[in-house]
Design a protein around this motif. Structure first.
Motif, PDB file in Angstrom:
ATOM      1  N   PRO A  64     -18.344 -25.945 -19.848  1.00 12.73           N
ATOM      2  CA  PRO A  64     -18.809 -25.272 -18.636  1.00 12.73           C
ATOM      3  C   PRO A  64     -19.834 -24.186 -18.958  1.00 12.73           C
ATOM      4  CG  PRO A  64     -16.717 -24.342 -19.284  1.00 12.73           C
ATOM      5  CD  PRO A  64     -17.031 -25.449 -20.273  1.00 12.73           C
ATOM      6  N   LEU A  65     -20.696 -23.935 -18.010  1.00 11.82           N
ATOM      7  CA  LEU A  65     -21.624 -22.806 -18.120  1.00 11.82           C
ATOM      8  C   LEU A  65     -20.874 -21.535 -17.739  1.00 11.82           C
ATOM      9  CD1 LEU A  65     -24.923 -24.006 -16.377  1.00 11.82           C
ATOM     10  CD2 LEU A  65     -24.547 -23.646 -18.818  1.00 11.82           C
ATOM     11  N   PRO A  66     -21.248 -20.415 -18.332  1.00 16.88           N
ATOM     12  CA  PRO A  66     -20.655 -19.154 -17.872  1.00 16.88           C
ATOM     13  C   PRO A  66     -20.939 -18.967 -16.375  1.00 16.88           C
ATOM     14  CG  PRO A  66     -21.897 -18.830 -19.900  1.00 16.88           C
ATOM     15  CD  PRO A  66     -22.188 -20.232 -19.428  1.00 16.88           C
ATOM     16  N   LEU A  67     -20.025 -18.374 -15.653  1.00 13.71           N
ATOM     17  CA  LEU A  67     -20.168 -18.230 -14.207  1.00 13.71           C
ATOM     18  C   LEU A  67     -21.367 -17.386 -13.796  1.00 13.71           C
ATOM     19  CD1 LEU A  67     -16.434 -17.867 -13.145  1.00 13.71           C
ATOM     20  CD2 LEU A  67     -17.915 -19.867 -12.969  1.00 13.71           C
ATOM     21  N   ASP A  68     -21.867 -16.533 -14.681  1.00  9.78           N
ATOM     22  CA  ASP A  68     -23.008 -15.691 -14.322  1.00  9.78           C
ATOM     23  C   ASP A  68     -24.353 -16.336 -14.651  1.00  9.78           C
ATOM     24  OD1 ASP A  68     -22.516 -15.478 -17.061  1.00  9.78           O
ATOM     25  OD2 ASP A  68     -23.281 -13.429 -17.166  1.00  9.78           O
ATOM     26  N   ILE A  69     -24.360 -17.591 -15.091  1.00  8.63           N
ATOM     27  CA  ILE A  69     -25.597 -18.304 -15.431  1.00  8.63           C
ATOM     28  C   ILE A  69     -25.848 -19.383 -14.381  1.00  8.63           C
ATOM     29  CG2 ILE A  69     -26.733 -19.802 -17.136  1.00  8.63           C
ATOM     30  CD1 ILE A  69     -26.367 -17.099 -18.287  1.00  8.63           C
ATOM     31  N   GLU A  70     -27.008 -19.323 -13.746  1.00  5.78           N
ATOM     32  CA  GLU A  70     -27.420 -20.390 -12.833  1.00  5.78           C
ATOM     33  C   GLU A  70     -27.826 -21.594 -13.677  1.00  5.78           C
ATOM     34  OE1 GLU A  70     -27.323 -20.443  -9.514  1.00  5.78           O
ATOM     35  OE2 GLU A  70     -26.562 -18.403  -9.419  1.00  5.78           O
ATOM     36  N   LEU A  71     -27.707 -22.779 -13.121  1.00  3.25           N
ATOM     37  CA  LEU A  71     -28.005 -23.994 -13.877  1.00  3.25           C
ATOM     38  C   LEU A  71     -29.401 -23.957 -14.487  1.00  3.25           C
ATOM     39  CD1 LEU A  71     -27.176 -26.804 -14.816  1.00  3.25           C
ATOM     40  CD2 LEU A  71     -27.990 -27.685 -12.629  1.00  3.25           C
ATOM     41  N   TRP A  72     -30.384 -23.549 -13.719  1.00  5.03           N
ATOM     42  CA  TRP A  72     -31.760 -23.556 -14.214  1.00  5.03           C
ATOM     43  C   TRP A  72     -31.982 -22.520 -15.320  1.00  5.03           C
ATOM     44  CZ3 TRP A  72     -34.831 -19.249 -13.886  1.00  5.03           C
ATOM     45  CH2 TRP A  72     -34.406 -18.249 -13.020  1.00  5.03           C
TER      46      TRP A  72
END
Length: 88
Positions: A64-72
């Motif tokens: 998973p990406l960290p929650l504070d990182i937007e996909l782009w």
């Protein structure tokens, strides 16, 4: 969109839920029509392998990406890919 919130085993690659499908012509009640694209089409547009197994492998490797990182904003995109994702 944050990949960390997606169950990778059920990634839809070809169709959208019925309530998001474009309205049929001649419908008695007007509905919002949107153009939907599959993840395979998005991956192809990004210049990435786009077979179902390739998409699933990509997601599995990078989530998973960290929650504070937007996909782009993720570090694995090229500048051109990040730009496309941010605009679209």
């Amino acid at each position: 969109m944050r990949w960390g919130c997606i169950d990778k085993s059920s990634i839809p690659l070809t169709s959208a839920p019925s309530h998001l499908q474009p309205a049929r012509t001649g419908s008695a009640s007007p509905r919002l029509t949107t153009q939907l694209h599959s993840l395979a089409e998005l991956f192809a547009q990004l210049g990435l392998p786009s077979d179902e197994s390739d998409v699933k492998a990509f997601v599995a490797k990078r989530s998973p990406l960290p929650l504070d990182i937007e996909l782009w904003e993720a570090s694995f995109w090229t500048p051109a890919q990040a730009s496309l994702l941010r605009v679209e």
